[in-house]
Design an enzyme around this catalytic site. Structure first.
Site, PDB file in Angstrom:
ATOM      1  N   GLY A  15     142.756  28.082   6.581  1.00 47.65           N
ATOM      2  CA  GLY A  15     143.443  29.454   6.415  1.00 47.65           C
ATOM      3  C   GLY A  15     144.210  29.817   5.217  1.00 47.65           C
ATOM      4  CB  ALA A  16     144.155  27.983   2.063  1.00 46.66           C
ATOM      5  NE  ARG A  18     143.293  36.704   6.195  1.00 42.32           N
ATOM      6  CZ  ARG A  18     144.141  37.246   7.189  1.00 42.32           C
ATOM      7  NH1 ARG A  18     145.591  37.852   7.316  1.00 42.32           N
ATOM      8  NH2 ARG A  18     143.523  37.191   8.379  1.00 42.32           N
ATOM      9  CG  ASN A  94     148.197  28.263   7.376  1.00 41.38           C
ATOM     10  OD1 ASN A  94     149.550  28.262   7.469  1.00 41.38           O
ATOM     11  ND2 ASN A  94     147.397  28.887   6.887  1.00 41.38           N
ATOM     12  CB  SER A 147     155.084  29.923  15.197  1.00 43.35           C
ATOM     13  OG  SER A 147     155.787  31.118  15.606  1.00 43.35           O
ATOM     14  CE1 TYR A 160     150.012  33.058  16.587  1.00 41.54           C
ATOM     15  CE2 TYR A 160     152.513  32.824  16.958  1.00 41.54           C
ATOM     16  CZ  TYR A 160     151.387  32.835  16.091  1.00 41.54           C
ATOM     17  OH  TYR A 160     151.477  32.468  14.680  1.00 41.54           O
ATOM     18  CB  ALA A 162     151.753  28.964  25.481  1.00 41.92           C
ATOM     19  CE  LYS A 164     150.824  29.265  15.528  1.00 38.13           C
ATOM     20  NZ  LYS A 164     149.944  28.556  14.519  1.00 38.13           N
ATOM     21  CB  ILE A 193     156.381  34.141   6.593  1.00 37.60           C
ATOM     22  CG1 ILE A 193     157.035  32.749   6.976  1.00 37.60           C
ATOM     23  CG2 ILE A 193     156.056  33.922   5.060  1.00 37.60           C
ATOM     24  CD1 ILE A 193     158.102  32.334   6.097  1.00 37.60           C
TER      25      ILE A 193
END
Length: 274
Positions: A15-16, A18, A94, A147, A160, A162, A164, A193
Protein backbone atom coordinates in the site's frame (compact mmCIF):
# COMPACT_ATOMS: atom_id res chain seq x y z
CA UNK A 1 25.43 -1.97 -9.37
CA UNK A 2 24.68 -5.59 -8.44
CA UNK A 3 27.09 -5.50 -5.48
CA UNK A 4 25.63 -2.17 -4.30
CA UNK A 5 22.15 -3.65 -4.52
CA UNK A 6 23.28 -6.61 -2.43
CA UNK A 7 24.81 -4.39 0.26
CA UNK A 8 21.75 -2.15 0.58
CA UNK A 9 18.93 -3.30 2.81
CA UNK A 10 15.58 -4.02 1.22
CA UNK A 11 12.11 -3.20 2.52
CA UNK A 12 8.77 -4.41 1.22
CA UNK A 13 6.03 -1.85 1.83
CA UNK A 14 2.46 -2.72 0.92
CA UNK A 15 0.00 0.00 0.00
CA UNK A 16 2.93 2.31 -0.67
CA UNK A 17 1.75 4.22 -3.72
CA UNK A 18 -0.17 6.79 -1.65
CA UNK A 19 -1.08 7.98 1.83
CA UNK A 20 0.78 6.58 4.82
CA UNK A 21 2.57 3.94 2.76
CA UNK A 22 4.04 6.57 0.46
CA UNK A 23 5.41 8.49 3.42
CA UNK A 24 6.91 5.28 4.82
CA UNK A 25 8.57 4.57 1.46
CA UNK A 26 10.14 8.04 1.34
CA UNK A 27 11.61 7.69 4.81
CA UNK A 28 13.09 4.24 4.19
CA UNK A 29 14.56 5.45 0.89
CA UNK A 30 16.14 8.38 2.73
CA UNK A 31 17.71 5.83 5.11
CA UNK A 32 19.33 4.00 2.20
CA UNK A 33 16.90 1.12 1.68
CA UNK A 34 15.94 -0.29 -1.69
CA UNK A 35 12.14 -0.20 -1.94
CA UNK A 36 9.76 -2.91 -3.11
CA UNK A 37 6.51 -1.00 -3.51
CA UNK A 38 3.35 -3.11 -3.53
CA UNK A 39 0.03 -1.56 -4.54
CA UNK A 40 -3.39 -2.51 -5.86
CA UNK A 41 -4.34 -0.57 -8.98
CA UNK A 42 -3.59 3.14 -9.38
CA UNK A 43 -0.42 2.18 -11.24
CA UNK A 44 0.29 5.76 -12.28
CA UNK A 45 0.66 6.77 -8.62
CA UNK A 46 3.00 3.85 -7.99
CA UNK A 47 5.20 4.77 -10.96
CA UNK A 48 5.24 8.41 -9.87
CA UNK A 49 6.31 7.43 -6.35
CA UNK A 50 9.01 5.10 -7.69
CA UNK A 51 10.31 7.86 -9.96
CA UNK A 52 10.45 10.35 -7.09
CA UNK A 53 12.33 7.88 -4.90
CA UNK A 54 14.89 7.26 -7.63
CA UNK A 55 15.36 10.96 -8.41
CA UNK A 56 15.36 12.29 -4.84
CA UNK A 57 17.11 9.52 -2.95
CA UNK A 58 18.94 7.60 -5.67
CA UNK A 59 17.43 4.32 -4.50
CA UNK A 60 15.85 1.58 -6.54
CA UNK A 61 12.09 1.14 -6.28
CA UNK A 62 10.47 -1.90 -7.86
CA UNK A 63 6.66 -1.83 -8.08
CA UNK A 64 4.22 -4.71 -7.82
CA UNK A 65 0.51 -4.49 -8.62
CA UNK A 66 -1.77 -7.05 -7.00
CA UNK A 67 -4.82 -7.64 -4.85
CA UNK A 68 -3.68 -8.95 -1.46
CA UNK A 69 -7.07 -10.56 -0.87
CA UNK A 70 -5.76 -13.36 -3.10
CA UNK A 71 -3.22 -15.76 -1.55
CA UNK A 72 -1.51 -16.52 -4.87
CA UNK A 73 -0.83 -12.81 -5.31
CA UNK A 74 0.81 -12.65 -1.88
CA UNK A 75 3.11 -15.55 -2.76
CA UNK A 76 4.00 -13.92 -6.07
CA UNK A 77 4.78 -10.63 -4.30
CA UNK A 78 7.37 -12.26 -2.05
CA UNK A 79 8.86 -14.20 -4.98
CA UNK A 80 9.24 -11.03 -7.06
CA UNK A 81 10.79 -9.11 -4.17
CA UNK A 82 13.44 -11.79 -3.65
CA UNK A 83 14.10 -11.96 -7.40
CA UNK A 84 14.49 -8.18 -7.54
CA UNK A 85 16.85 -7.71 -4.61
CA UNK A 86 17.99 -11.14 -3.43
CA UNK A 87 17.03 -10.56 0.19
CA UNK A 88 14.37 -8.94 2.36
CA UNK A 89 15.37 -7.18 5.56
CA UNK A 90 12.15 -5.42 6.50
CA UNK A 91 8.47 -5.97 5.78
CA UNK A 92 5.95 -3.20 6.44
CA UNK A 93 2.41 -4.56 6.24
CA UNK A 94 0.64 -1.28 5.57
CA UNK A 95 -2.00 -2.07 2.92
CA UNK A 96 -5.59 -1.93 4.04
CA UNK A 97 -9.08 -0.88 3.06
CA UNK A 98 -11.21 1.60 4.97
CA UNK A 99 -14.58 0.36 6.12
CA UNK A 100 -17.06 2.46 8.09
CA UNK A 101 -20.53 0.95 8.22
CA UNK A 102 -23.10 -0.04 10.79
CA UNK A 103 -23.33 -3.80 11.24
CA UNK A 104 -27.01 -3.53 10.30
CA UNK A 105 -26.02 -2.34 6.83
CA UNK A 106 -22.92 -4.52 6.34
CA UNK A 107 -22.78 -7.38 3.86
CA UNK A 108 -20.96 -10.65 4.48
CA UNK A 109 -18.85 -10.32 1.33
CA UNK A 110 -17.68 -6.87 2.49
CA UNK A 111 -16.70 -8.21 5.90
CA UNK A 112 -14.83 -11.09 4.29
CA UNK A 113 -12.92 -8.71 2.02
CA UNK A 114 -11.88 -6.44 4.90
CA UNK A 115 -10.69 -9.51 6.80
CA UNK A 116 -8.67 -10.78 3.85
CA UNK A 117 -6.93 -7.48 3.11
CA UNK A 118 -6.63 -5.90 6.56
CA UNK A 119 -5.77 -9.01 8.57
CA UNK A 120 -5.13 -12.23 6.66
CA UNK A 121 -2.85 -10.74 3.99
CA UNK A 122 -0.46 -9.31 6.55
CA UNK A 123 -0.28 -12.56 8.48
CA UNK A 124 0.45 -14.60 5.36
CA UNK A 125 3.03 -12.09 4.15
CA UNK A 126 4.71 -12.11 7.55
CA UNK A 127 4.84 -15.91 7.51
CA UNK A 128 6.44 -16.05 4.06
CA UNK A 129 8.91 -13.23 4.67
CA UNK A 130 9.87 -14.58 8.09
CA UNK A 131 10.64 -17.96 6.52
CA UNK A 132 12.86 -16.22 3.98
CA UNK A 133 14.65 -14.44 6.82
CA UNK A 134 15.13 -17.72 8.69
CA UNK A 135 16.45 -19.48 5.59
CA UNK A 136 18.88 -16.64 4.82
CA UNK A 137 19.78 -16.06 8.49
CA UNK A 138 18.56 -12.47 8.33
CA UNK A 139 17.71 -10.87 11.66
CA UNK A 140 14.97 -8.79 10.15
CA UNK A 141 11.96 -6.75 11.19
CA UNK A 142 8.29 -7.18 10.37
CA UNK A 143 5.91 -4.29 11.04
CA UNK A 144 2.15 -3.92 10.87
CA UNK A 145 0.23 -0.68 10.47
CA UNK A 146 -2.53 -0.96 13.04
CA UNK A 147 -4.73 1.98 14.10
CA UNK A 148 -5.79 3.97 17.12
CA UNK A 149 -9.22 2.50 16.34
CA UNK A 150 -7.94 -0.80 17.70
CA UNK A 151 -8.51 0.57 21.20
CA UNK A 152 -11.11 3.28 20.66
CA UNK A 153 -14.51 2.68 19.15
CA UNK A 154 -17.57 4.18 17.55
CA UNK A 155 -20.72 2.72 16.03
CA UNK A 156 -19.42 2.36 12.48
CA UNK A 157 -15.94 0.86 12.95
CA UNK A 158 -16.79 -2.56 14.40
CA UNK A 159 -15.20 -4.56 11.57
CA UNK A 160 -12.30 -2.22 10.79
CA UNK A 161 -11.38 -1.70 14.43
CA UNK A 162 -11.64 -5.40 15.22
CA UNK A 163 -9.23 -6.31 12.42
CA UNK A 164 -6.71 -3.72 13.62
CA UNK A 165 -7.04 -4.96 17.20
CA UNK A 166 -6.49 -8.47 15.92
CA UNK A 167 -3.21 -7.41 14.34
CA UNK A 168 -1.97 -5.98 17.61
CA UNK A 169 -2.78 -9.23 19.38
CA UNK A 170 -1.17 -11.32 16.62
CA UNK A 171 2.02 -9.28 16.86
CA UNK A 172 2.59 -10.39 20.44
CA UNK A 173 2.33 -14.10 19.61
CA UNK A 174 4.49 -13.73 16.51
CA UNK A 175 7.13 -11.89 18.53
CA UNK A 176 7.39 -14.94 20.80
CA UNK A 177 7.52 -17.39 17.89
CA UNK A 178 10.13 -15.57 15.81
CA UNK A 179 12.20 -14.01 18.58
CA UNK A 180 14.62 -16.97 18.76
CA UNK A 181 15.53 -16.33 15.11
CA UNK A 182 16.36 -12.69 15.79
CA UNK A 183 13.26 -11.50 13.92
CA UNK A 184 11.39 -8.68 15.62
CA UNK A 185 7.66 -8.07 15.12
CA UNK A 186 5.96 -4.78 16.05
CA UNK A 187 2.92 -2.66 15.22
CA UNK A 188 2.42 1.05 14.66
CA UNK A 189 -0.96 2.62 15.39
CA UNK A 190 -1.46 5.89 13.50
CA UNK A 191 -3.84 8.48 14.85
CA UNK A 192 -5.26 11.23 12.65
CA UNK A 193 -3.00 11.27 9.59
CA UNK A 194 -3.71 13.78 6.83
CA UNK A 195 -3.47 11.57 3.76
CA UNK A 196 -5.60 13.55 1.26
CA UNK A 197 -6.36 10.43 -0.79
CA UNK A 198 -9.38 8.79 -2.34
CA UNK A 199 -11.92 7.77 0.26
CA UNK A 200 -10.88 10.40 2.78
CA UNK A 201 -12.05 13.54 0.99
CA UNK A 202 -14.76 14.10 3.61
CA UNK A 203 -12.27 14.61 6.43
CA UNK A 204 -11.70 18.23 7.45
CA UNK A 205 -8.14 18.07 8.73
CA UNK A 206 -8.00 21.77 9.68
CA UNK A 207 -10.78 21.10 12.16
CA UNK A 208 -9.54 17.70 13.32
CA UNK A 209 -6.22 19.17 14.42
CA UNK A 210 -8.09 21.07 17.12
CA UNK A 211 -8.56 17.77 18.94
CA UNK A 212 -4.84 16.98 18.96
CA UNK A 213 -2.68 18.33 21.81
CA UNK A 214 0.38 18.74 19.61
CA UNK A 215 -1.67 21.05 17.37
CA UNK A 216 -1.47 19.36 13.98
CA UNK A 217 -2.50 16.24 12.14
CA UNK A 218 0.09 13.60 11.32
CA UNK A 219 1.84 12.81 8.05
CA UNK A 220 2.86 9.60 6.35
CA UNK A 221 6.45 10.51 7.16
CA UNK A 222 5.60 10.58 10.88
CA UNK A 223 4.67 6.92 10.58
CA UNK A 224 7.71 6.30 8.38
CA UNK A 225 10.15 7.65 10.95
CA UNK A 226 8.60 5.41 13.60
CA UNK A 227 8.85 2.41 11.28
CA UNK A 228 12.46 3.20 10.41
CA UNK A 229 13.35 3.42 14.10
CA UNK A 230 11.69 0.07 14.85
CA UNK A 231 13.62 -1.48 11.95
CA UNK A 232 16.94 -0.05 13.12
CA UNK A 233 19.59 -1.54 15.38
CA UNK A 234 18.71 1.10 17.96
CA UNK A 235 15.42 -0.76 18.48
CA UNK A 236 17.11 -4.13 18.69
CA UNK A 237 15.58 -4.93 22.09
CA UNK A 238 12.04 -3.96 21.11
CA UNK A 239 9.58 -6.59 19.92
CA UNK A 240 5.92 -7.48 20.40
CA UNK A 241 4.72 -3.94 21.03
CA UNK A 242 2.42 -1.34 19.51
CA UNK A 243 3.54 2.28 19.25
CA UNK A 244 0.77 4.86 19.10
CA UNK A 245 1.61 7.82 16.85
CA UNK A 246 -1.27 10.25 17.37
CA UNK A 247 0.11 13.60 18.56
CA UNK A 248 -1.28 12.93 22.02
CA UNK A 249 -4.91 12.61 20.93
CA UNK A 250 -5.53 9.59 23.16
CA UNK A 251 -4.46 11.65 26.17
CA UNK A 252 -7.48 13.91 25.80
CA UNK A 253 -8.55 17.21 24.31
CA UNK A 254 -6.02 20.06 24.17
CA UNK A 255 -5.91 22.60 26.96
CA UNK A 256 -8.32 25.54 26.73
CA UNK A 257 -7.32 28.33 24.41
CA UNK A 258 -7.57 30.67 27.39
CA UNK A 259 -4.78 28.73 29.10
CA UNK A 260 -2.65 28.86 25.99
CA UNK A 261 -3.05 32.62 25.70
CA UNK A 262 -2.79 33.66 29.36
CA UNK A 263 -0.60 30.95 30.80
CA UNK A 264 -1.47 28.69 33.67
CA UNK A 265 -1.03 31.25 36.45
CA UNK A 266 -4.27 32.30 38.09
CA UNK A 267 -6.39 29.64 36.37
CA UNK A 268 -8.23 26.86 38.16
CA UNK A 269 -9.41 26.41 41.72
CA UNK A 270 -7.66 25.17 44.83
CA UNK A 271 -9.67 23.83 47.76
CA UNK A 272 -7.93 23.07 51.05
CA UNK A 273 -9.30 20.22 53.07
CA UNK A 274 -9.83 20.93 56.78
Amino acid sequence: EGECRKMSKTVIITGANRGIGKGIAYVFASKGYNIFLAHCGEAEKAYETAKEIKEKYGKECVTFDGNLAEEDVIKELVKKAVEAYGHIDVLVNNAGVGYEKYIQTSYTEEIDYVYKVNFRAGIILAKLVAQHMIDEKIKGTILFTSSEKATTSNAIDCIYGAMKAGLQRAVRSMAIEYGPYGIRINAIAPGCIAVYTKGYEHLKYDELKNNIPIGRTGTGEDIGYTAAFLASDEAGFITGIEILVDGGERCGAPADQELNEQGIKGLGTFIMQK
